[in-house]
Write a protein that holds these residues in place. Sequence first.
Motif, PDB file in Angstrom:
ATOM      1  N   GLU A 159      18.578 -65.494  10.212  1.00 51.56           N
ATOM      2  CA  GLU A 159      18.208 -64.916   9.062  1.00 51.56           C
ATOM      3  C   GLU A 159      18.088 -63.359   9.160  1.00 51.56           C
ATOM      4  N   ASN A 160      18.044 -62.807  10.398  1.00 55.69           N
ATOM      5  CA  ASN A 160      18.152 -61.358  10.455  1.00 55.69           C
ATOM      6  C   ASN A 160      19.041 -60.873  11.311  1.00 55.69           C
ATOM      7  N   PRO A 161      19.654 -59.659  11.326  1.00 58.27           N
ATOM      8  CA  PRO A 161      20.449 -59.287  12.118  1.00 58.27           C
ATOM      9  C   PRO A 161      19.845 -58.993  13.375  1.00 58.27           C
ATOM     10  N   ILE A 162      20.662 -59.260  14.575  1.00 57.11           N
ATOM     11  CA  ILE A 162      20.091 -58.719  15.864  1.00 57.11           C
ATOM     12  C   ILE A 162      19.975 -57.359  16.167  1.00 57.11           C
ATOM     13  N   TYR A 163      21.025 -56.681  15.593  1.00 55.91           N
ATOM     14  CA  TYR A 163      20.934 -55.233  15.766  1.00 55.91           C
ATOM     15  C   TYR A 163      22.178 -54.878  14.732  1.00 55.91           C
ATOM     16  N   GLY A 164      21.625 -53.770  13.938  1.00 51.16           N
ATOM     17  CA  GLY A 164      22.670 -53.353  13.007  1.00 51.16           C
ATOM     18  C   GLY A 164      22.790 -54.387  11.830  1.00 51.16           C
ATOM     19  N   ASP A 165      24.255 -54.552  12.028  1.00 49.53           N
ATOM     20  CA  ASP A 165      24.465 -55.682  10.903  1.00 49.53           C
ATOM     21  C   ASP A 165      25.167 -57.006  11.564  1.00 49.53           C
ATOM     22  N   ILE A 166      24.725 -57.119  12.957  1.00 46.78           N
ATOM     23  CA  ILE A 166      25.354 -58.345  13.629  1.00 46.78           C
ATOM     24  C   ILE A 166      24.469 -59.448  13.778  1.00 46.78           C
ATOM     25  N   TYR A 167      24.932 -60.366  13.233  1.00 45.80           N
ATOM     26  CA  TYR A 167      24.118 -61.735  12.770  1.00 45.80           C
ATOM     27  C   TYR A 167      24.763 -62.820  14.032  1.00 45.80           C
ATOM     28  N   LEU A 168      23.818 -63.811  14.033  1.00 44.84           N
ATOM     29  CA  LEU A 168      24.240 -64.943  15.177  1.00 44.84           C
ATOM     30  C   LEU A 168      24.362 -66.232  14.357  1.00 44.84           C
ATOM     31  N   SER A 169      25.378 -67.004  14.857  1.00 43.16           N
ATOM     32  CA  SER A 169      25.510 -68.411  14.207  1.00 43.16           C
ATOM     33  C   SER A 169      24.396 -69.292  14.787  1.00 43.16           C
ATOM     34  N   PRO A 170      23.897 -70.390  14.028  1.00 42.94           N
ATOM     35  CA  PRO A 170      23.091 -71.446  14.653  1.00 42.94           C
ATOM     36  C   PRO A 170      23.448 -71.936  15.988  1.00 42.94           C
ATOM     37  N   GLN A 171      24.337 -72.137  16.080  1.00 44.15           N
ATOM     38  CA  GLN A 171      25.092 -72.533  17.559  1.00 44.15           C
ATOM     39  C   GLN A 171      24.723 -71.446  18.581  1.00 44.15           C
ATOM     40  N   ALA A 172      25.101 -70.417  18.347  1.00 42.22           N
ATOM     41  CA  ALA A 172      25.066 -69.288  19.182  1.00 42.22           C
ATOM     42  C   ALA A 172      23.802 -69.102  19.429  1.00 42.22           C
ATOM     43  N   ALA A 173      22.895 -69.072  18.476  1.00 34.63           N
ATOM     44  CA  ALA A 173      21.523 -68.662  18.794  1.00 34.63           C
ATOM     45  C   ALA A 173      20.682 -69.588  19.524  1.00 34.63           C
ATOM     46  N   LEU A 174      20.886 -70.898  19.491  1.00 34.70           N
ATOM     47  CA  LEU A 174      20.308 -71.940  20.048  1.00 34.70           C
ATOM     48  C   LEU A 174      20.751 -71.777  21.813  1.00 34.70           C
ATOM     49  N   ALA A 175      21.913 -71.573  21.882  1.00 33.87           N
ATOM     50  CA  ALA A 175      22.752 -71.410  23.220  1.00 33.87           C
ATOM     51  C   ALA A 175      22.134 -70.159  23.922  1.00 33.87           C
ATOM     52  N   LEU A 176      21.996 -69.082  23.102  1.00 36.67           N
ATOM     53  CA  LEU A 176      21.585 -67.845  23.694  1.00 36.67           C
ATOM     54  C   LEU A 176      20.042 -67.834  24.111  1.00 36.67           C
ATOM     55  N   GLN A 177      19.255 -68.681  23.335  1.00 36.51           N
ATOM     56  CA  GLN A 177      17.799 -68.694  23.625  1.00 36.51           C
ATOM     57  C   GLN A 177      17.420 -69.214  25.175  1.00 36.51           C
ATOM     58  N   ASP A 178      18.230 -70.227  25.402  1.00 35.63           N
ATOM     59  CA  ASP A 178      18.171 -70.920  26.490  1.00 35.63           C
ATOM     60  C   ASP A 178      18.510 -69.858  27.839  1.00 35.63           C
ATOM     61  N   LYS A 179      19.497 -69.345  27.648  1.00 34.57           N
ATOM     62  CA  LYS A 179      19.904 -68.256  28.612  1.00 34.57           C
ATOM     63  C   LYS A 179      19.028 -67.044  28.819  1.00 34.57           C
ATOM     64  N   LEU A 180      18.416 -66.677  27.430  1.00 32.56           N
ATOM     65  CA  LEU A 180      17.330 -65.550  27.419  1.00 32.56           C
ATOM     66  C   LEU A 180      16.071 -66.014  28.402  1.00 32.56           C
ATOM     67  N   LEU A 181      15.833 -67.050  28.079  1.00 35.32           N
ATOM     68  CA  LEU A 181      14.551 -67.458  28.742  1.00 35.32           C
ATOM     69  C   LEU A 181      14.782 -67.631  30.205  1.00 35.32           C
ATOM     70  N   GLU A 182      15.897 -67.864  30.747  1.00 35.30           N
ATOM     71  CA  GLU A 182      16.081 -68.013  32.133  1.00 35.30           C
ATOM     72  C   GLU A 182      16.377 -66.467  32.662  1.00 35.30           C
ATOM     73  N   TRP A 183      17.006 -65.601  31.916  1.00 30.85           N
ATOM     74  CA  TRP A 183      17.233 -64.361  32.451  1.00 30.85           C
ATOM     75  C   TRP A 183      16.030 -63.297  32.470  1.00 30.85           C
ATOM     76  N   GLY A 184      15.557 -63.441  31.508  1.00 30.44           N
ATOM     77  CA  GLY A 184      14.062 -62.558  31.319  1.00 30.44           C
ATOM     78  C   GLY A 184      14.434 -61.254  30.533  1.00 30.44           C
ATOM     79  N   SER A 185      13.404 -60.478  30.636  1.00 29.96           N
ATOM     80  CA  SER A 185      13.605 -59.156  29.988  1.00 29.96           C
ATOM     81  C   SER A 185      14.244 -58.063  30.911  1.00 29.96           C
TER      82      SER A 185
END
Length: 342
Positions: A206-232
């Motif tokens: 529902e919100n841009p990740i940066y500027g006017d960049i949005y993610l689709s629902p499928q990309a958001a779910l796939a990205l969440q798993d990767k982010l939790l694995e990669w860390g900060s």
Amino acid sequence: MHLKFKKSIDMNPTVRKIVKFAIGLTLIPLLSQTEAAFAQRSLIQKMDELGVFNKVELAANIGTTGLGLEVASPMTEWAKLRVGFDWMPPFTVPMTFSMDSYVDGKVNDKFDRIEETMYKLSGFHIDKDVHMESKPTMTTMRVLVDVYPFKHNRHWHFTAGFFYGGNSIGKTINTMTEMPSLLAMNMYDRLYNYATDENFFENVTENPIYGDIYLSPQAALALQDKLLEWGSLGVHVGDHKDGTPYMIHPDKDGTVSAKAKVNRFRPYVGFGYGGALSPDGKWQASFDAGVQFWGGAPKVTTHDGTVLNDLTKLRGKVGDYMGLMKAIPVYPTIDFRISYRF
């Protein structure tokens, strides 16, 4: 008539008292002015005899405090007062930090995957190395007294006094070429913070990740798993005393910076040697060495408020410089001066 006037005065005691009082009032300020003028002349004569402020020297100096100008004048035949101003010319010392990814306080090896993903999402490359520049910010005023203890040797002197200036003596900040990389790093950390939130899916779609960049629902779910694995993602500067890594993150404007601070008031002690450069003695040269007591080792604080002095295992050039600062709780002051006596 003369005898008559005298008799008239003698016959009027009241008149005589009034005349005496008026004459006294007239003489008092005249006597006060005379005494003050006599005292002033005596003081000036005594100062001339002692050589107090009877000459003026204008000097230029160069040394560990930078470039400076100075005015000096003798206080007595064995002491001289010097007042000056010092300015450190700007120069830069390069530094390099490395970005690392980490989970639960432990650095991992996921940086390459993060860099690849962020380039696909935003078009920004995240450089592994962050280039920084350190610059001195020293500007001080000095008030010093030279004492010449040897009556028959006017070359050697001992000095005491103080320096006073801003409490910041140096600043480190990333180079301008690192701005895109640091902004991409902020973008990734914002994504990671979303991934650790239970409302990640709603927030990121529902919100841009940066500027006017949005993610689709499928990309958001796939990205969440990767982010939790990669860390900060952050710049690994050193470790806290409990062993966890200190990862510095850019400020909201995309910069990484730190300042070194000391006391504004810095007592000074030292010694020096000087002599005449010209036959008439008007041109003089001198060399001084001493220390400024600036309140212990400089306190280096980053833009997020972390004190680097409290960290362990500082990396790269930062570790070298911090080790040097901790080993020198006073500032060595070496100075070469050329002066002209008027």
